[in-house]
Design a protein around this motif. Structure first.
Motif, PDB file in Angstrom:
ATOM      1  N   PHE A  83       3.706  34.367 -13.852  1.00  0.00           N
ATOM      2  CA  PHE A  83       2.305  33.969 -13.654  1.00  0.00           C
ATOM      3  C   PHE A  83       1.862  34.234 -12.221  1.00  0.00           C
ATOM      4  O   PHE A  83       0.762  34.732 -11.976  1.00  0.00           O
ATOM      5  CB  PHE A  83       2.134  32.491 -14.010  1.00  0.00           C
ATOM      6  CG  PHE A  83       0.714  32.016 -13.989  1.00  0.00           C
ATOM      7  CD1 PHE A  83      -0.124  32.260 -15.062  1.00  0.00           C
ATOM      8  CD2 PHE A  83       0.210  31.322 -12.899  1.00  0.00           C
ATOM      9  CE1 PHE A  83      -1.447  31.827 -15.047  1.00  0.00           C
ATOM     10  CE2 PHE A  83      -1.101  30.883 -12.874  1.00  0.00           C
ATOM     11  CZ  PHE A  83      -1.929  31.145 -13.952  1.00  0.00           C
ATOM     12  N   LEU A  84       2.720  33.898 -11.271  1.00  0.00           N
ATOM     13  CA  LEU A  84       2.372  34.089  -9.859  1.00  0.00           C
ATOM     14  C   LEU A  84       2.189  35.564  -9.517  1.00  0.00           C
ATOM     15  O   LEU A  84       1.266  35.920  -8.778  1.00  0.00           O
ATOM     16  CB  LEU A  84       3.461  33.479  -8.965  1.00  0.00           C
ATOM     17  CG  LEU A  84       3.541  31.954  -8.951  1.00  0.00           C
ATOM     18  CD1 LEU A  84       4.773  31.493  -8.185  1.00  0.00           C
ATOM     19  CD2 LEU A  84       2.280  31.341  -8.346  1.00  0.00           C
ATOM     20  N   ILE A  85       3.038  36.421 -10.051  1.00  0.00           N
ATOM     21  CA  ILE A  85       2.885  37.849  -9.756  1.00  0.00           C
ATOM     22  C   ILE A  85       1.606  38.361 -10.398  1.00  0.00           C
ATOM     23  O   ILE A  85       0.938  39.252  -9.866  1.00  0.00           O
ATOM     24  CB  ILE A  85       4.128  38.657 -10.216  1.00  0.00           C
ATOM     25  CG1 ILE A  85       4.304  39.911  -9.338  1.00  0.00           C
ATOM     26  CG2 ILE A  85       4.050  39.054 -11.666  1.00  0.00           C
ATOM     27  CD1 ILE A  85       4.674  39.639  -7.915  1.00  0.00           C
ATOM     28  N   GLY A  86       1.222  37.782 -11.555  1.00  0.00           N
ATOM     29  CA  GLY A  86      -0.058  38.133 -12.165  1.00  0.00           C
ATOM     30  C   GLY A  86      -1.231  37.702 -11.302  1.00  0.00           C
ATOM     31  O   GLY A  86      -2.194  38.456 -11.111  1.00  0.00           O
ATOM     32  N   LEU A  87      -1.152  36.480 -10.752  1.00  0.00           N
ATOM     33  CA  LEU A  87      -2.189  36.007  -9.829  1.00  0.00           C
ATOM     34  C   LEU A  87      -2.339  36.956  -8.645  1.00  0.00           C
ATOM     35  O   LEU A  87      -3.454  37.291  -8.228  1.00  0.00           O
ATOM     36  CB  LEU A  87      -1.828  34.616  -9.297  1.00  0.00           C
ATOM     37  CG  LEU A  87      -2.201  33.378 -10.104  1.00  0.00           C
ATOM     38  CD1 LEU A  87      -1.761  32.129  -9.350  1.00  0.00           C
ATOM     39  CD2 LEU A  87      -3.693  33.313 -10.396  1.00  0.00           C
ATOM     40  N   TRP A  88      -1.216  37.389  -8.119  1.00  0.00           N
ATOM     41  CA  TRP A  88      -1.217  38.270  -6.954  1.00  0.00           C
ATOM     42  C   TRP A  88      -1.784  39.645  -7.297  1.00  0.00           C
ATOM     43  O   TRP A  88      -2.623  40.181  -6.577  1.00  0.00           O
ATOM     44  CB  TRP A  88       0.216  38.383  -6.423  1.00  0.00           C
ATOM     45  CG  TRP A  88       0.343  39.174  -5.163  1.00  0.00           C
ATOM     46  CD1 TRP A  88       0.031  38.767  -3.893  1.00  0.00           C
ATOM     47  CD2 TRP A  88       0.824  40.514  -5.048  1.00  0.00           C
ATOM     48  NE1 TRP A  88       0.294  39.771  -2.986  1.00  0.00           N
ATOM     49  CE2 TRP A  88       0.780  40.857  -3.670  1.00  0.00           C
ATOM     50  CE3 TRP A  88       1.291  41.454  -5.956  1.00  0.00           C
ATOM     51  CZ2 TRP A  88       1.195  42.099  -3.201  1.00  0.00           C
ATOM     52  CZ3 TRP A  88       1.704  42.693  -5.498  1.00  0.00           C
ATOM     53  CH2 TRP A  88       1.637  43.003  -4.126  1.00  0.00           C
ATOM     54  N   ILE A  89      -1.356  40.201  -8.428  1.00  0.00           N
ATOM     55  CA  ILE A  89      -1.835  41.529  -8.848  1.00  0.00           C
ATOM     56  C   ILE A  89      -3.337  41.498  -9.130  1.00  0.00           C
ATOM     57  O   ILE A  89      -4.061  42.457  -8.853  1.00  0.00           O
ATOM     58  CB  ILE A  89      -1.056  42.012 -10.089  1.00  0.00           C
ATOM     59  CG1 ILE A  89       0.383  42.329  -9.697  1.00  0.00           C
ATOM     60  CG2 ILE A  89      -1.715  43.240 -10.720  1.00  0.00           C
ATOM     61  CD1 ILE A  89       1.306  42.539 -10.864  1.00  0.00           C
ATOM     62  N   GLY A  90      -3.817  40.367  -9.685  1.00  0.00           N
ATOM     63  CA  GLY A  90      -5.237  40.249  -9.982  1.00  0.00           C
ATOM     64  C   GLY A  90      -6.124  40.343  -8.755  1.00  0.00           C
ATOM     65  O   GLY A  90      -7.324  40.603  -8.854  1.00  0.00           O
ATOM     66  N   ARG A  91      -5.538  40.125  -7.580  1.00  0.00           N
ATOM     67  CA  ARG A  91      -6.294  40.216  -6.330  1.00  0.00           C
ATOM     68  C   ARG A  91      -6.287  41.630  -5.754  1.00  0.00           C
ATOM     69  O   ARG A  91      -6.968  41.909  -4.774  1.00  0.00           O
ATOM     70  CB  ARG A  91      -5.702  39.263  -5.288  1.00  0.00           C
ATOM     71  CG  ARG A  91      -5.737  37.799  -5.701  1.00  0.00           C
ATOM     72  CD  ARG A  91      -5.176  36.937  -4.580  1.00  0.00           C
ATOM     73  NE  ARG A  91      -5.282  35.505  -4.896  1.00  0.00           N
ATOM     74  CZ  ARG A  91      -5.160  34.538  -3.986  1.00  0.00           C
ATOM     75  NH1 ARG A  91      -4.919  34.859  -2.715  1.00  0.00           N
ATOM     76  NH2 ARG A  91      -5.273  33.277  -4.335  1.00  0.00           N
TER      77      ARG A  91
END
Length: 358
Positions: A191-199
């Motif tokens: 989830f955290l890597i998804g949050l980061w990629i979304g930015r």
């Protein structure tokens, strides 16, 4: 179509692929068909294990990042407060929905874990990219350490089907954080890597070919490292080598997470290409709509799909070919349903209910 809208529809397409993979894995699990069927069919079914769910969680992180981008970019306190309250309400809804599925007997539920991810996302809205990456690494390393320090099998029976003491505070907490089907340590990493990629602008036209190349290469590298370590250590450590270095979702060690992230990014990059090329086709639109109704289909494939099998007394038949065929047929019906439903309503049945609360 703008690149932003193209990216969003590509994420919907990837989400539909994740739902398909989860249907296959969950029907195989529910029908107790893990070891049945020919080797080639087992290999195909095995491709989805831990990968579809990982893709689903990475996409959730990206989606939340895009959803809260206005509040984050403006750093407006009122917008941030509104976004946080929305995520809190969504977390409550998903937790209740997940607990209902658990009470119905679906022990592999992912929604109550999602609730924790949403709570974390609410806290991290205004946090810097580097801090998110730092938290990702901390969760990843802590999870690997936990596998060494604690007994991962505690609570489980020998077949990993029944969990003793699940509804006690200790059992529920241990299952949620450490040794459930999608425990916070390490699934929060996805989830955290998804949050980061979304930015980031990784999925824009100028970057997507690099994302695809690097993610595919990363998958091969981590799978190769896992294979070498498991084979090299097996004579000395027995099952401990697989336990520490394998890339299956149970136990979810560091190499599994890194490989799962890479394979998820590869699927997302391929989805961007496919949507760009075939977006106007009726089938592509129907699959995109299926991804937009992913929460409804996740709950539906358990309540309706497995409920039907239980009603006719065919739930635990143990045949992999039946599980695969049933999953494919169910997903095809889900595509048809999505195409028809979206002609009348923008959101799916469960999404509409959640919208009233969130």
């Amino acid at each position: 179509m703008s690149q932003t809208n193209e990216r969003i529809t590509a994420l919907d397409f990837a989400r539909a692929l994740a739902i398909f993979g989860m249907i296959i894995v969950n029907y195989k699990l529910a029908m107790q068909a893990e070891n049945g069927g020919p080797a080639w069919l087992q290999s195909i079914a095995g491709l989805f294990e831990g990968r579809a769910s990982a893709l689903f969680v990475v996409l959730a992180g990206i989606g939340v990042s895009l959803m809260t981008s206005k509040a984050r970019n403006s750093m407006n306190e009122e917008l941030i407060r509104q976004s946080r309250n929305g995520l809190y309400r969504r977390a409550a809804f998903l937790f209740v929905a997940g607990v209902i599925l658990l009470l119905m007997g679906w022990s592999a539920d992912i929604l109550h874990y999602y609730a924790v991810f949403m709570l974390v996302a609410a806290v991290l809205i205004a946090v810097s990219d580097n801090k998110i990456l730092g938290l990702f690494l901390m969760i990843l390393l802590t999870s690997q350490l936990l596998l060494v320090v604690f007994d991962y099998t505690q609570g489980w029976d020998s077949s990993f089907k029944q969990y003793a003491g699940f509804w006690t505070i200790e059992g529920f907490t241990r299952n949620l954080l450490f040794n459930g089907f999608h425990p916070v340590f390490p699934w929060l990493s996805f989830f955290l890597i998804g949050l980061w990629i979304g930015r980031k602008r990784w999925l824009n036209k100028e970057n997507r070919s690099k994302v695809l190349l690097y993610s595919l290469s990363g998958t091969v590298v981590f799978e190769t490292i896992s294979f070498v370590l498991v084979q090299w250590n097996t004579p000395a450590f027995g099952k401990a080598a697989f336990y520490l270095f394998g890339t299956k979702p149970m136990p979810p060690n560091m190499l599994y997470v890194l490989s799962g992230i890479c394979s998820a990014l590869a699927v997302i990059a391929i989805s961007v290409y496919m949507v760009e090329k075939f977006e106007n086709s009726l089938l592509m639109q129907a699959v995109i709509h299926t991804g937009q109704l992913s929460l409804s289909h996740y709950i539906g494939h358990i309540v309706i799909g497995l409920g039907l099998l239980e009603t006719v007394g065919y739930l635990e038949n143990g045949k992999l070919s039946i599980a695969m065929a049933y999953g494919i047929v169910y997903f095809m019906l889900a595509i048809v349903f999505s195409a028809v439903w979206r002609k009348w309503l923008k959101r799916g049945p469960i999404e509409l209910i959640m919208r009233k609360f969130c």
